[in-house]
Motif scaffolding. Structure first.
Motif, mmCIF file in Angstrom:
data_model
loop_
_atom_site.group_PDB
_atom_site.id
_atom_site.type_symbol
_atom_site.label_atom_id
_atom_site.label_comp_id
_atom_site.label_asym_id
_atom_site.label_seq_id
_atom_site.Cartn_x
_atom_site.Cartn_y
_atom_site.Cartn_z
ATOM 1 N N UNK A 45 0.853 -1.185 0.000
ATOM 2 C CA UNK A 45 0.000 0.000 0.000
ATOM 3 C C UNK A 45 0.889 1.236 0.000
ATOM 4 N N UNK A 46 0.469 2.247 -0.745
ATOM 5 C CA UNK A 46 1.172 3.527 -0.793
ATOM 6 C C UNK A 46 0.190 4.602 -0.357
ATOM 7 N N UNK A 47 0.506 5.281 0.746
ATOM 8 C CA UNK A 47 -0.372 6.308 1.294
ATOM 9 C C UNK A 47 0.258 7.667 1.008
ATOM 10 N N UNK A 48 -0.332 8.399 0.076
ATOM 11 C CA UNK A 48 0.222 9.670 -0.388
ATOM 12 C C UNK A 48 0.795 9.497 -1.775
ATOM 13 N N UNK A 49 0.115 10.030 -2.779
ATOM 14 C CA UNK A 49 0.517 9.799 -4.174
ATOM 15 C C UNK A 49 0.980 11.076 -4.853
ATOM 16 N N UNK B 72 -3.556 5.266 -1.689
ATOM 17 C CA UNK B 72 -4.475 6.116 -0.919
ATOM 18 C C UNK B 72 -4.053 7.563 -1.115
ATOM 19 N N UNK B 73 -4.980 8.406 -1.536
ATOM 20 C CA UNK B 73 -4.648 9.791 -1.874
ATOM 21 C C UNK B 73 -5.936 10.628 -1.880
ATOM 22 N N UNK C 2 -6.068 -0.583 -6.947
ATOM 23 C CA UNK C 2 -7.131 0.170 -6.311
ATOM 24 C C UNK C 2 -6.556 1.500 -5.847
ATOM 25 N N UNK C 3 -7.309 2.578 -6.043
ATOM 26 C CA UNK C 3 -6.899 3.901 -5.557
ATOM 27 C C UNK C 3 -8.061 4.493 -4.785
ATOM 28 N N UNK D 118 -2.645 11.696 10.041
ATOM 29 C CA UNK D 118 -3.758 10.994 9.405
ATOM 30 C C UNK D 118 -3.249 9.936 8.439
ATOM 31 N N UNK D 119 -2.173 10.246 7.709
ATOM 32 C CA UNK D 119 -1.615 9.274 6.772
ATOM 33 C C UNK D 119 -0.997 8.093 7.519
ATOM 34 N N UNK D 120 -0.367 8.352 8.665
ATOM 35 C CA UNK D 120 0.177 7.242 9.459
ATOM 36 C C UNK D 120 -0.956 6.375 9.983
#
Length: 334
Positions: free
Chosen positions: A163-167, A190-191, A207-208, A237-239
């Motif tokens: 998973x990548x949080x922040x694009x 996740x963005x 999935x985005x 929030x991203x953490x």
């Protein structure tokens, strides 16, 4: 030559100074491209980054490319590694140049950055580019190096979910690495910004999602969570989203830089899941590898550049970067 200096938050001025004279072992580079990193945007928007505060006028910029005027690569298009480690301390000797306590870094402290028309830089940190690569491509190698260093630290195995949080640009590069190198594992992005979610899907994410709707990720991921989560936003929030997406025993890599130099998270959730946190600090010796990734087409950097503005519009370039209107903003110095 012209240069841009930051005097205070939002106060960027262009002046004229002599062209630098390279010292022994240095190459003079006619700069063509400088990318705006998230850290540059912190300098511009807040007058500091982490515990470093702007006290004297600063020439920002460390995503650098140009054309070598002299030295071993005279006439070639080149990219500049922005970090000058001491090469003698224990950390440097152990191949942790990114952790060198004496490192000099372009656009930080007293080391002049890349918002200049000419720059003298150590020749061994000047990397020639293939004919197929542009100066803008070269400026993108530094953020790609950060993404690649984060990928190395993750130790993600083939077939594991990511998973990548922040694009932003680095997050989108991590999406590309996960798709190309992950060996079939699922990739979730996740963005909050729709145009960046669209970019994540374009680069192959399965999935985005917006941060307020993570539920669709659970049935897609093994045991409801990702083996590796890259946090690239720099917010609590991203953490929190990263912990929610992580399966028990996952590694969560913190690559984002918080505005106020602090981060917090739910210790109970992290403890129950047995999460391993990893901090990402710049990069190591990445330029030969990043050049190959771009040259062979494994990673697209050119498509990430949404704006390229000339030096006289550098202030507008920083504003666009801060407002996150597109993806990557580059200042053209040629």
């Amino acid at each position: 030559m012209r240069r841009g200096r930051l005097f205070a938050a939002g106060d960027l001025r262009i002046d004229e100074v002599p062209i630098p004279v390279p010292a022994g072992g240095e190459t003079l580079v006619r700069m063509t491209d400088m990318g705006l990193c998230g850290s540059d945007l912190h300098w511009f928007a807040e007058g500091g980054i982490g515990d470093a505060v702007l006290t004297d006028p600063l020439v920002p910029g460390h995503e650098l490319a140009g054309i070598a005027v002299d030295g071993p690569h005279a006439g070639r298009r080149v990219a500049l590694d922005p970090a000058i480690p001491c090469d003698t301390c224990e950390l440097c000797q152990e191949n942790h140049r990114n952790l060198c306590p004496q490192v000099r870094f372009s656009g930080h402290s007293s080391t002049e950055g890349g918002l200049v028309e000419y720059k003298a830089w150590p020749s061994h940190l000047v990397h020639p580019l293939p004919e197929s690569m542009t100066g803008t491509d070269g400026a993108m190698l530094e953020p790609l190096g950060v993404a690649l260093h984060a990928w190395d630290l993750a130790h993600t195995r083939l077939g594991e979910d990511v998973a990548v949080v922040g694009c932003g640009p680095i997050g989108l590069m991590l999406v590309q690495l996960a798709v190309r190198l992950g060996g079939g594992g699922r990739v979730v992005a996740v963005e909050p910004l729709a145009h960046r979610r669209e970019a994540a899907l374009r680069y192959g994410a399965d999935l985005a999602l917006a941060p307020d709707d993570l539920a669709p990720a659970a049935p897609l991921l093994t045991h409801g969570g990702a083996h590796t989560v890259f946090e690239v936003a720099g917010t609590d929030a991203a953490i929190a989203d990263s912990l929610a997406l992580a399966r028990p025993g996952a590694r969560v890599l913190l690559a984002g830089i918080p505005d106020d130099d602090s981060s917090s998270f739910s210790a109970g959730l992290a403890r129950r899941k047995g999460i391993t946190f990893v901090m990402v600090r710049r990069m190591k010796e990445m330029y030969p590898r990043t050049i190959r990734l771009v040259e062979t087409g494994l990673v697209d950097v050119r498509g990430l550049v949404s704006d390229r503005l000339p030096l006289e519009q550098a202030h507008e370039a920083f504003v666009r970067g801060v407002e996150r209107r597109g993806l990557k903003v580059v200042v053209g110095l040629d």
